[in-house]
Scaffold this motif. Structure first.
Motif, PDB file in Angstrom:
ATOM      1  N   HIS A 204       0.725  -1.252   0.212  1.00  0.00           N
ATOM      2  CA  HIS A 204       0.024   0.108  -0.076  1.00  0.00           C
ATOM      3  C   HIS A 204       0.878   1.328  -0.077  1.00  0.00           C
ATOM      4  O   HIS A 204       0.232   2.382   0.440  1.00  0.00           O
ATOM      5  CB  HIS A 204      -0.878  -0.074   1.346  1.00  0.00           C
ATOM      6  CG  HIS A 204      -2.171  -0.887   0.914  1.00  0.00           C
ATOM      7  ND1 HIS A 204      -2.234  -2.103   1.692  1.00  0.00           N
ATOM      8  CD2 HIS A 204      -3.018  -0.672   0.332  1.00  0.00           C
ATOM      9  CE1 HIS A 204      -3.143  -2.774   1.277  1.00  0.00           C
ATOM     10  NE2 HIS A 204      -4.001  -1.742   0.601  1.00  0.00           N
ATOM     11  N   ARG A 205       2.158   0.888  -0.257  1.00  0.00           N
ATOM     12  CA  ARG A 205       2.962   2.339  -0.433  1.00  0.00           C
ATOM     13  C   ARG A 205       3.322   2.864   0.904  1.00  0.00           C
ATOM     14  O   ARG A 205       3.723   4.182   0.847  1.00  0.00           O
ATOM     15  CB  ARG A 205       2.624   3.436  -1.387  1.00  0.00           C
ATOM     16  CG  ARG A 205       2.300   2.576  -2.786  1.00  0.00           C
ATOM     17  CD  ARG A 205       3.644   2.520  -3.628  1.00  0.00           C
ATOM     18  NE  ARG A 205       3.154   2.165  -5.097  1.00  0.00           N
ATOM     19  CZ  ARG A 205       3.223   1.318  -5.775  1.00  0.00           C
ATOM     20  NH1 ARG A 205       3.437   0.259  -5.052  1.00  0.00           N
ATOM     21  NH2 ARG A 205       2.854   1.060  -6.830  1.00  0.00           N
ATOM     22  N   GLY A 206       3.159   2.253   1.913  1.00  0.00           N
ATOM     23  CA  GLY A 206       3.306   2.664   3.487  1.00  0.00           C
ATOM     24  C   GLY A 206       4.819   2.602   3.585  1.00  0.00           C
ATOM     25  O   GLY A 206       5.727   1.778   3.004  1.00  0.00           O
ATOM     26  N   PRO A 207       5.135   2.730   4.876  1.00  0.00           N
ATOM     27  CA  PRO A 207       6.763   2.729   5.125  1.00  0.00           C
ATOM     28  C   PRO A 207       7.106   1.189   5.719  1.00  0.00           C
ATOM     29  O   PRO A 207       6.298   0.509   5.926  1.00  0.00           O
ATOM     30  CB  PRO A 207       6.654   3.646   6.545  1.00  0.00           C
ATOM     31  CG  PRO A 207       5.201   3.664   6.997  1.00  0.00           C
ATOM     32  CD  PRO A 207       4.504   3.684   5.980  1.00  0.00           C
ATOM     33  N   ASP A 208       8.491   1.027   5.630  1.00  0.00           N
ATOM     34  CA  ASP A 208       9.056  -0.296   6.309  1.00  0.00           C
ATOM     35  C   ASP A 208       9.012  -0.229   7.546  1.00  0.00           C
ATOM     36  O   ASP A 208       9.973   0.197   8.093  1.00  0.00           O
ATOM     37  CB  ASP A 208      10.300  -0.496   5.300  1.00  0.00           C
ATOM     38  CG  ASP A 208      10.891  -1.837   5.683  1.00  0.00           C
ATOM     39  OD1 ASP A 208      10.286  -2.602   6.696  1.00  0.00           O
ATOM     40  OD2 ASP A 208      11.841  -2.181   5.288  1.00  0.00           O
TER      41      ASP A 208
END
Length: 72
Positions: free
Chosen positions: A17-21
């Motif tokens: 979902h293109r969120g942070p690692d």
């Protein structure tokens, strides 16, 4: 599924979902939980379906509660 495997599943879905690692630089469960909580809210993903359990859709809010046993 172990606690770590559950967190890893959520981490992969967050990246999808293109969120942070959330594992980047964080080695303890509490730190990852706080990163997940912040990312889910910041990205507006609470109601987004990320998988299923018992043939029923599971959204980020429900998945967080299943993994961490507390409300988002």
């Amino acid at each position: 599924m172990s606690e770590l495997e559950s967190e890893m599943y959520l981490a992969q879905r967050m990246l999808d979902h293109r969120g942070p690692d959330v594992f980047d630089g964080t080695t303890d469960r509490e730190g990852r939980k706080q990163k997940f909580r912040a990312a889910i809210k910041a990205c507006g993903l609470e109601a987004v379906v990320i998988g299923s359990k018992d043939k029923k859709p599971v959204n980020w809010r429900e998945a967080f509660k299943l993994v961490y046993a507390e409300e988002l």
